[in-house]
Design an enzyme around this catalytic site. Structure first.
Site, mmCIF file in Angstrom:
data_model
loop_
_atom_site.group_PDB
_atom_site.id
_atom_site.type_symbol
_atom_site.label_atom_id
_atom_site.label_comp_id
_atom_site.label_asym_id
_atom_site.label_seq_id
_atom_site.Cartn_x
_atom_site.Cartn_y
_atom_site.Cartn_z
ATOM 1 N N HIS A 13 -2.565 -1.579 -5.757
ATOM 2 C CA HIS A 13 -2.602 -0.548 -4.717
ATOM 3 C C HIS A 13 -1.465 0.449 -4.915
ATOM 4 O O HIS A 13 -0.459 0.451 -4.222
ATOM 5 C CB HIS A 13 -2.537 -1.138 -3.321
ATOM 6 C CG HIS A 13 -3.070 -0.164 -2.311
ATOM 7 N ND1 HIS A 13 -4.207 -0.407 -1.583
ATOM 8 C CD2 HIS A 13 -2.650 1.072 -1.943
ATOM 9 C CE1 HIS A 13 -4.450 0.641 -0.798
ATOM 10 N NE2 HIS A 13 -3.516 1.553 -1.012
ATOM 11 N N GLU A 16 -10.895 -1.613 -4.759
ATOM 12 C CA GLU A 16 -10.320 -0.875 -3.634
ATOM 13 C C GLU A 16 -9.176 0.007 -4.113
ATOM 14 O O GLU A 16 -8.861 0.071 -5.298
ATOM 15 C CB GLU A 16 -9.843 -1.837 -2.544
ATOM 16 C CG GLU A 16 -8.705 -2.752 -2.967
ATOM 17 C CD GLU A 16 -8.298 -3.739 -1.880
ATOM 18 O OE1 GLU A 16 -9.056 -3.924 -0.910
ATOM 19 O OE2 GLU A 16 -7.213 -4.349 -2.018
ATOM 20 N N ARG A 54 4.539 -9.027 0.216
ATOM 21 C CA ARG A 54 4.691 -8.133 -0.934
ATOM 22 C C ARG A 54 5.861 -7.179 -0.746
ATOM 23 O O ARG A 54 6.334 -6.964 0.366
ATOM 24 C CB ARG A 54 3.392 -7.337 -1.139
ATOM 25 C CG ARG A 54 2.197 -8.210 -1.460
ATOM 26 C CD ARG A 54 0.875 -7.508 -1.239
ATOM 27 N NE ARG A 54 0.600 -7.275 0.167
ATOM 28 C CZ ARG A 54 -0.558 -6.818 0.638
ATOM 29 N NH1 ARG A 54 -1.538 -6.541 -0.198
ATOM 30 N NH2 ARG A 54 -0.730 -6.628 1.929
ATOM 31 N N ASP A 87 0.826 -1.211 0.000
ATOM 32 C CA ASP A 87 0.000 0.000 0.000
ATOM 33 C C ASP A 87 0.863 1.264 0.000
ATOM 34 O O ASP A 87 0.706 2.141 0.862
ATOM 35 C CB ASP A 87 -0.949 0.016 1.205
ATOM 36 C CG ASP A 87 -1.727 -1.276 1.359
ATOM 37 O OD1 ASP A 87 -2.038 -1.900 0.333
ATOM 38 O OD2 ASP A 87 -2.021 -1.660 2.502
#
Length: 735
Positions: free
Chosen positions: A419, A354, A447, A176
């Site tokens: 993201h 999202e 990630r 993110d």
């Protein structure tokens, strides 16, 4: 370059406030904004000190001038009233903006060490600690009457250097990502940590991994926002920073958006909840589950967008938007902009849209980029909404693209890219995307963070291309470092760990490793990896491709033919995120055994590479100046990228520094999967040398060569497509 419109001001009219008082308040804000713009010019991207006044001119023999100037290249611009024109000079590498005949700003694609500004009988010499790419308000010294002299000429002094490179991941552990470049010349970055808000500060994007950082906020224990702290974003609004993040008290079914407000304009200052909020909660009257909040400014109005549930049950995440009254208050009901509807958006349950992010092109056209499908799947990807109306709260004003705009590429081992955030290069000329990706196929929520440049299609929509493989060397964003030469990469000799002798350790299949496998579990005192190395005796740099997720440095002991060579140290950037550690070693025979034995803590090994101290070099095609070509990502070539020539106007230009004059063999490694011979014209310093043929190779690489005469110094080698098609991997020069 510092922009004048980087400050966002909320002005809310209050009933009964006298007009004069409002005007005074507005005037105060205006003065404050102008002051901040002036102050922002004191950033470290500018001159390191006040200029030195030099009597006379900057001609050789003036003993007041630094000796270094004799060794530097220069560009001199003579001025008079008729030539005082803002614009680009020196083949477009230097841009000058004249305020008037006495003052100017400059920006450059090459690193400048000195600028001499002549006026009257003297000149000002501006010096820079590091090679800089811009400065403001330069002028000549005042004359004897203390009047500012008109500028007679400007001389820029510089040294040509290779373009600087970096490789992904830029952050070995993280998800993110969010980044913003402030007017102080620094990038401010944050990502999900889970239990606090941490901000990183870096002059360069490629330096984020080791950047200065600070935990700016830690929640109160047991508070309703004390757990599952996700996807923070930092926005500079009305001279303060606002951090938007999702959190709950521990129950993920109760995630809500929250906001923090800085005490000062410093991103590293203290943060608190905005006045009137409860734990900084920011929500609509319906108060539904919400994550991934971000802000849109449009026509003086502000909007909040996020991902949330339609009801109170986790069935599906949709993208919503609502109007804002101020940075911490939503002032109306939410409106749904997107829900998963295409098959590519529906991989994994619950169904997910999202991570909304707003993006504008140079014409002001607006797009909303979002992430689709399960974030834990290999098929996490980006979709796009295009704004086609006048009201962002109107769902019909947004048109969804039927295909994803950025997705996995198994051909180069990239899975689950999503993201994302966007940022401009330091000089404002390039657009970049920063995103997270799965470390390997099937890694789920394990990630790391990557970035790459993107372009724009003819219709104004963004073209993100395909995600670049980790380990690919890319040029840093324009303005980070002003290299003008094609980088010369030393040619090394690679040895895979899984092909070595492995003792009390394990070979593990893993798509993040270079050949699909790594060696791990090197856990015991007698654990080792031993490589059989058949290379000439001599001095080498040993490069070890490793991963370390211990949170602190680890090491291996190195020996060559049973002779101890010391330790190689591995900094900790995360498991399955691969980086190089280096150590100088010597080989005393043609046949050698290089052993890595467990040292301090633990690390995993992908491969080793041995680079001679006097290596040959290669020049990657993708690092040259390209025109009408396509870059293809593939594991089959040296830097996991090759350049496709498909038309007669396809060409590339290498700029290299030749150490010695002489006859060289120019070698080109390429592939030609057609049935016809392709041809290119070889041009050196604008002189046509001749044509070179590229026979068909099928799906394999081959090389061709041609003798060339090169002078010492900077040489330009252009390859221009004549007939057929081919893909170029790299160029080498040998004598």
């Amino acid at each position: 370059m510092v922009k004048k419109n980087d400050y966002i001001i909320f002005i809310k009219r209050k009933k009964g406030v006298p007009l004069l008082k409002k005007m005074v308040g507005l005037l105060f804000i205006t003065v404050l904004v102008l002051s901040l713009n002036v102050l922002s010019k004191d950033s470290s991207i500018l001159a390191s000190s006040d200029p030195i006044q030099i009597d006379g001119n900057d001609k050789p023999g003036n003993e007041q001038l630094p000796d270094e100037l004799k060794e530097l290249k220069q560009f001199k611009l003579e001025l008079d009233d008729s030539s005082l024109e803002s614009g680009s000079y020196h083949d477009g590498t230097i841009h000058i903006d004249f305020h008037d005949s006495k003052t100017f700003d400059w920006q450059s694609d090459i690193g400048i060490k000195y600028v001499f500004v002549k006026g009257g009988n003297a000149g000002n010499l501006y010096s820079y600690n590091q090679e800089d790419t811009m400065d403001y308000e330069l002028n000549a010294p005042k004359n004897n009457g203390e009047q500012q002299a008109d500028i007679g000429h400007i001389t820029f002094y510089y040294e040509e250097e290779p373009a600087q490179l970096f490789e992904n991941p830029v952050i070995g552990n993280g998800a993110d990502p969010w980044i913003v470049r402030h007017t102080d010349g620094y990038y401010y970055y944050t990502n999900t940590t889970g239990n606090n808000i941490t901000i990183w500060k870096s002059k360069t994007i490629s330096g984020l991994q080791n950047a200065e950082s600070k935990v700016v906020w830690t929640p109160e224990q047991g508070a309703p926002n004390s757990a599952h702290i996700w996807a923070p974003e930092i926005h500079f609004i009305d001279d303060k920073w606002y951090i938007y993040f999702a959190a709950s008290g521990g129950d993920m079914e109760k995630q809500r958006m929250h906001v923090l407000e800085s005490e000062t304009s410093d991103p590293f200052s203290d943060y608190s909840y905005p006045e009137g909020t409860i734990y900084g909660k920011i929500t609509t009257p319906s108060d539904k589950w919400a994550i991934d909040g971000t802000i849109l400014e449009m026509d003086g109005e502000y909007y909040f967008a996020w991902s949330g549930w339609e009801g109170d049950v986790n069935v599906r995440q949709d993208i919503y938007i609502a109007p804002m009254a101020n940075p911490w208050t939503i002032s109306g009901e939410r409106v749904e902009l997107s829900r998963p509807e295409y098959d590519w958006e529906k991989i994994g349950e619950p169904l997910i849209n999202e991570g909304p992010q707003f993006l504008r092109n140079n014409d002001g056209e607006l797009f909303l980029i979002y992430s689709a499908s399960g974030s834990w799947t290999d098929d996490y990807k980006l979709g796009m909404l295009t704004f086609t109306g006048s009201d962002p709260l109107d769902p019909d004003a947004w048109e969804k693209s039927s295909e994803p705009v950025f997705e996995k590429d198994p051909e180069v081992g990239v899975y689950g890219p999503g993201h994302n955030g966007f940022f401009k290069s330091p000089d404002g000329t390039e657009d970049w995307i920063i995103y997270h990706g799965a470390k390997f196929q099937g890694s789920g929520w394990d990630r790391n963070v990557r970035m790459q440049k993107f372009t724009w299609n003819d219709d104004g929509t963004p073209n993100f291309g395909k995600p670049v493989a980790t380990g690919t060397l890319l040029e840093v964003p324009s303005g980070e470092q002003a290299g003008t030469l094609t980088p010369a990469l030393p040619v090394g000799h690679k040895f895979e760990a899984e092909d070595a002798t492995v003792n009390r350790a394990s070979i593990v299949e893993n798509t993040s490793a270079s050949n699909g496998a790594k060696v791990g579990y090197i856990d015991y005192a007698d654990s080792f990896i031993e490589f059989d190395v058949d290379l000439p005796a001599g001095d080498y740099t040993l490069k070890v491709r490793y991963a370390n997720g211990m949170g602190e440095p680890s090491s291996h002991h190195v020996s060559v033919n049973d002779n101890p060579m010391g330790e190689v140290i591995y900094n900790s950037y995360g498991w399955d995120s691969w980086y190089f550690a280096e150590k100088d070693i010597s080989l005393d025979s043609q046949e050698n055994k290089i052993r890595l034995t467990k040292g301090n803590l633990f690390a995993e090994i992908d491969f080793i590479e041995l680079v001679p101290k006097n290596p040959e070099f290669r020049y990657e095609a993708e690092h040259a100046k390209l025109s009408n070509v396509t870059i293809i990502n593939t594991f089959a070539v040296s830097n996991k990228q090759k350049v496709n020539f498909t038309s007669n106007d396809s060409n590339l230009e290498y700029r290299i520094n030749v150490e010695e004059s002489g006859t060289y063999n120019l070698h080109l490694t390429y592939s030609n999967d057609t049935n016809d011979i392709s041809t290119q014209e070889v041009i050196i310093n604008n002189n046509e040398l001749g044509e070179i043929e590229f026979p068909p190779t099928g799906d394999k690489l081959d090389n061709v060569s041609i003798p060339v005469e090169l002078e010492a110094g900077i040489q330009t080698i252009t390859l221009s497509q004549n007939t057929g098609e081919l893909a170029l991997d790299y160029m080498q020069l040998t004598q």
